[in-house]
Design a protein around this motif. Structure first.
Motif, PDB file in Angstrom:
ATOM      1  N   TYR A  90       4.278  -4.619  -1.754  1.00 43.92           N
ATOM      2  CA  TYR A  90       3.394  -4.348  -0.367  1.00 43.92           C
ATOM      3  C   TYR A  90       3.844  -5.301   0.701  1.00 43.92           C
ATOM      4  CZ  TYR A  90       1.291  -0.420  -2.857  1.00 43.92           C
ATOM      5  OH  TYR A  90       1.292   0.669  -3.739  1.00 43.92           O
ATOM      6  N   ASP A 103      -1.842  -8.016   3.527  1.00 40.65           N
ATOM      7  CA  ASP A 103      -1.592  -6.762   2.693  1.00 40.65           C
ATOM      8  C   ASP A 103      -1.389  -6.705   1.254  1.00 40.65           C
ATOM      9  OD1 ASP A 103      -1.083  -4.416   4.385  1.00 40.65           O
ATOM     10  OD2 ASP A 103       0.906  -4.600   4.343  1.00 40.65           O
ATOM     11  N   ASN A 159      -3.783  -4.293  -1.132  1.00 43.20           N
ATOM     12  CA  ASN A 159      -3.120  -3.471  -2.109  1.00 43.20           C
ATOM     13  C   ASN A 159      -3.486  -3.629  -3.612  1.00 43.20           C
ATOM     14  OD1 ASN A 159      -1.902  -1.133  -0.325  1.00 43.20           O
ATOM     15  ND2 ASN A 159      -0.937  -2.751   0.637  1.00 43.20           N
TER      16      ASN A 159
END
Ligand code: PLP
Length: 405
Positions: free
Chosen positions: A284, A57, A61
Motif C-alpha cells: 500500500y 497509508d 490499510n
C-alpha cells in the motif's frame, strides 16, 4: 547424527556485504565496542526517515491487508508502477507486465531462477552489487564479469563486453545508477548496450533501484525507454528512494517483444505464485510513494543532507594520502582506490578487518563486489557529518602507519 553440509548449489555463492567482515564487527560489539557500520545502504537507521504519507497509508490499510494478495502484486500498486514508467516512455506495457516482490532482492533471484539452465552465461558488471552474481550462480548459471572503467567514470567497457559474448550468453545485467561506483550511464552508453543486446539476442536486466538518487543535475534514463524490440526487465523499489528498506518492497517490469518470452513469463508466474504473494500491507506504500511529494529530491539537491554528505566524504577520502575516488553521480556509496604498493596491500578483506579491529569502523572490501584486484573498498555515506568526519579521520590515521604483513 551426521554433520549437515550446505547443498552443492551453494558452493561458490557468496554475499560478503553481510559476510565475515560483519561477523567480526558483531564479535567486537559483543566485546562491548561501538562499531560504526558503513557496510550497507540502509538509510533509516541513519535518520533518513520515510515520508509520513507512506507510513500513514500503510497503517490505514493494515486492518484490511491481513490476507494473502495476488501473487504479482495488489492492483493499485501495479497501476501506480505502470503509470510511473509510462511517464518515462516505457510504452506498450500493461499492469500484467509488473511483478511486485519482497524487495528487488527476491525478484533478482526469481528472474535468474526462471531463466537459467546449467552453464548459461550472464554478463554482469565488475564491480557489481554482488547479489546478481550470487543469484546467477545459485540458479546454475555462470556470471561473466565485464569491466567498468574507473578512468572513464566507471562506464562499462564495451570492447570487454563484446569479447566476452559467447554462444552461451543469455543476458546482460546493468546497474544504473551504480552500486558501488556511483556511475550514471549516458544515453549514448545505454544505446550502445542496447545495440549489443540487439545484435546478440540478449535479454537486458536493468537494476535501477537508485533511479532518483542523483547528484549535480545528472539524469537517469531507463534503458527500457530506448528500444521496443529487446526484452528488458527493469527493477526498482522503495528501499532507497523512499528510505523504507525494511518494508521489503520492490518491483520489476517487463518490456519489449513479450510474445518471444511467453514461456519465460509462465516460469516467472509460477515462481511468483509458489511464494503466494509479497508482503501485502507494505504494498500500500507504493501508490502513495510514487504519486506523492518526492522528498528524495530535497535530500539530493545541493543543500540536501545526502548531497552534503556525498561531497564531504568524497573530499575527505581524496585528502587521505594513498586514496583516490571518483565523484559519484548517483546512489549512496564511494568506491575509493587504494595505492596498494604504498600500504603493501595484497588482501583487501584483511585490510578491512585490520581497520575494523583498530578503529571500529566497518567498510566492505572491493573484491566482495566481484572486483578482481585487491585495491578498492566501499564506504556508505549515510551517517551524519560528524560521524563521517570521525570515520574518515580514523581511516587517515590508520593508513598513516599501516603496512600489510
Ligand atoms: N540492487 C541494488 C543495486 C542494491 O544496491 C540493493 C540494496 O542495496 C538491492 C538491489 C536490494 O534492494 P531491495 O531492498 O529492494 O531488496
Amino acid at each position: 547424527m551426521k554433520t549437515i553440509s550446505r547443498s552443492n548449489k551453494l558452493r561458490g555463492v557468496c554475499y560478503d556485504i553481510r559476510g565475515p567482515v560483519l561477523d567480526e564487527a558483531r564479535r567486537l560489539e559483543e566485546e562491548g565496542h561501538k562499531v560504526l557500520k558503513l557496510n550497507i545502504g540502509n538509510p533509516a537507521p541513519f535518520g533518513f526517515e520515510a515520508p509520513d504519507d507512506i507510513l500513514k497509508d500503510v497503517i490505514h490499510n493494515l486492518p484490511t491487508a491481513q490476507g494473502y494478495g495476488p501473487s504479482n502484486g495488489i492492483y493499485s500498486a501495479k497501476v501506480a508502477i505502470h503509470q510511473y514508467y509510462q511517464t518515462f516512455g516505457l510504452l506498450n506495457t500493461s499492469v500484467d507486465d509488473i511483478y511486485v516482490g519482497n524487495g528487488v532482492s527476491e525478484l533478482i533471484v526469481m528472474a535468474m531462477q526462471a531463466l537459467l539452465n546449467d552453464s548459461d552465461e550472464v554478463l554482469v558488471p565488475s564491480p557489481d552489487y554482488p547479489l546478481w552474481t550470487a543469484a546467477i550462480k545459485l540458479s546454475g548459471g555462470n556470471p561473466v564479469h565485464y569491466v567498468c572503467d574507473e578512468q572513464a567514470d566507471w562506464m562499462p567497457d564495451l570492447d570487454d563486453i563484446k569479447q566476452k559474448i559467447t554462444s552461451k550468453t543469455r543476458a546482460i545485467v546493468l546497474i544504473n545508477p551504480n552500486n558501488p561506483t556511483g556511475a550514471v550511464y549516458s544515453k549514448d552508453m545505454l544505446l550502445a548496450l542496447t545495440e549489443l543486446a540487439r545484435e546478440h539476442g540478449l535479454i537486458i536486466y536493468s537494476d535501477e533501484i537508485y533511479d532518483k538518487v542523483l547528484y549535480d543535475g545528472h539524469k537517469h534514463i531507463p534503458i527500457a525507454s530506448l528500444s521496443d524490440d529487446i526484452v528488458c526487465v527493469t527493477f526498482s523499489g522503495l528501499s532507497k528512494n523512499y528510505r523504507v528498506a525494511g518494508f521489503r518492497v520492490g518491483w520489476m517490469i517487463l518490456t519489449g517483444p513479450k510474445r518471444l518470452a511467453k514461456d519465460y513469463i509462465a516460469g516467472l508466474d509460477m515462481l511468483s505464485s509458489m511464494r503466494l504473494s509479497a508482503n501485502v500491507p507494505m504494498q500500500y506504500a507504493i501508490q502513495t510513494a510514487l504519486g506523492g511529494y518526492q522528498s528524495i529530491n530535497d535530500l539530493v539537491s545541493q543543500s540536501g543532507r545526502l548531497y552534503q554528505q556525498m561531497t564531504l566524504s568524497h573530499k575527505l577520502v581524496n585528502d587521505i594520502p594513498g586514496l583516490s575516488c571518483t565523484r559519484p553521480k548517483g546512489a549512496m556509496y564511494l568506491f575509493p582506490k587504494i595505492d596498494t604498493q604504498r600500504f603493501n596491500i595484497t588482501n583487501d578483506e584483511q585490510f578491512v578487518l585490520d581497520f575494523l579491529r583498530e578503529k571500529h569502523v566497518l567498510l566492505v572490501h572491493g573484491t566482495a563486489f566481484n572486483w578482481a584486484a585487491a585495491d578498492h573498498f566501499r564506504i556508505v555515506f549515510l551517517p551524519h557529518h560528524e560521524e563521517l568526519e570521525a570515520a574518515l579521520k580514523a581511516l587517515g590515521d590508520f593508513l598513516s602507519h599501516y603496512r600489510q604483513s
